[in-house]
Each structure stands twice: as structure tokens, then as C-alpha cells.
Design a protein around this motif. Structure first.
Motif, short mmCIF file in Angstrom:
data_model
loop_
_atom_site.label_atom_id
_atom_site.label_comp_id
_atom_site.label_asym_id
_atom_site.label_seq_id
_atom_site.Cartn_x
_atom_site.Cartn_y
_atom_site.Cartn_z
N UNK A 1 3.39 -13.27 2.63
CA UNK A 1 4.69 -13.81 2.25
C UNK A 1 5.84 -12.95 2.76
N UNK A 2 5.75 -11.65 2.63
CA UNK A 2 6.83 -10.75 3.04
C UNK A 2 6.66 -10.21 4.45
N UNK A 3 5.63 -10.64 5.17
CA UNK A 3 5.38 -10.15 6.51
C UNK A 3 4.06 -9.40 6.57
N UNK A 4 3.89 -8.63 7.62
CA UNK A 4 2.62 -7.94 7.85
C UNK A 4 2.89 -6.63 8.56
N UNK A 5 2.14 -5.58 8.20
CA UNK A 5 2.24 -4.34 8.98
C UNK A 5 0.90 -3.65 9.20
N UNK A 6 -0.02 -3.69 8.26
CA UNK A 6 -1.31 -3.03 8.45
C UNK A 6 -2.45 -3.93 7.97
N UNK A 7 -3.59 -3.90 8.68
CA UNK A 7 -4.76 -4.65 8.20
C UNK A 7 -5.25 -4.07 6.88
#
Length: 79
Positions: free
Chosen positions: A11-17
Motif C-alpha cells: 500500500x505505501x510502496x516497496x523497498x526491501x523483500x
């Protein structure tokens, strides 16, 4: 019953798996999001170290869906 609940969301985006794996008591169900989203992130959503969500970037109802009258977009389909 000592139950734990884990939710992975974009929902807020993605940065790390992420990968949550049980370590005891016979539990075997993993929850994971390990796709290379940063590498595939649309150019308009790229952020330092990650991929933003379109609502944060464009700040319009089309992408934030606050009115209840919206549908999928090219960006929601990506995620």
C-alpha cells in the motif's frame, strides 16, 4: 491460543523483500514478498532505495481511491 498475525502490504510502496517464516511449533506456512519490485518499478514511482505508491506520488483520487468511485490503474495492476 498464542496466535500471531502478519500482513505484508504494498500500500505505501516497496523497498526491501521480506520473508516471515515460522521457526517452531510445527508451523510451516511462509509469508513472503521477494520479487524484484525495485528493479521493475515504473519510472514515475521510483524513489531512492525503493518504489513509491502512486497515491503518494500523484496525490489524486484516481490513484488514492478516496471517493469509492475508482477502478484499477496501470500502477495498481503493476503491484
Amino acid at each position: 491460543m498464542n496466535m500471531d498475525f502478519i500482513d505484508i502490504s504494498l500500500i505505501e510502496g516497496f523497498n526491501v523483500p521480506m520473508d516471515f517464516s515460522p521457526t517452531f511449533n510445527g508451523c510451516t506456512r511462509d509469508i513472503r514478498c521477494t520479487e524484484d519490485i525495485n528493479g521493475q518499478c515504473p519510472a514515475q514511482l521510483k524513489a531512492p532505495g525503493g518504489c513509491n505508491n502512486p497515491c503518494t506520488v500523484f496525490k489524486t483520487d484516481k490513484y488514492s481511491c478516496n471517493s469509492g468511485n475508482c477502478g484499477p490503474t496501470e500502477y495498481s495492476r503493476f503491484f
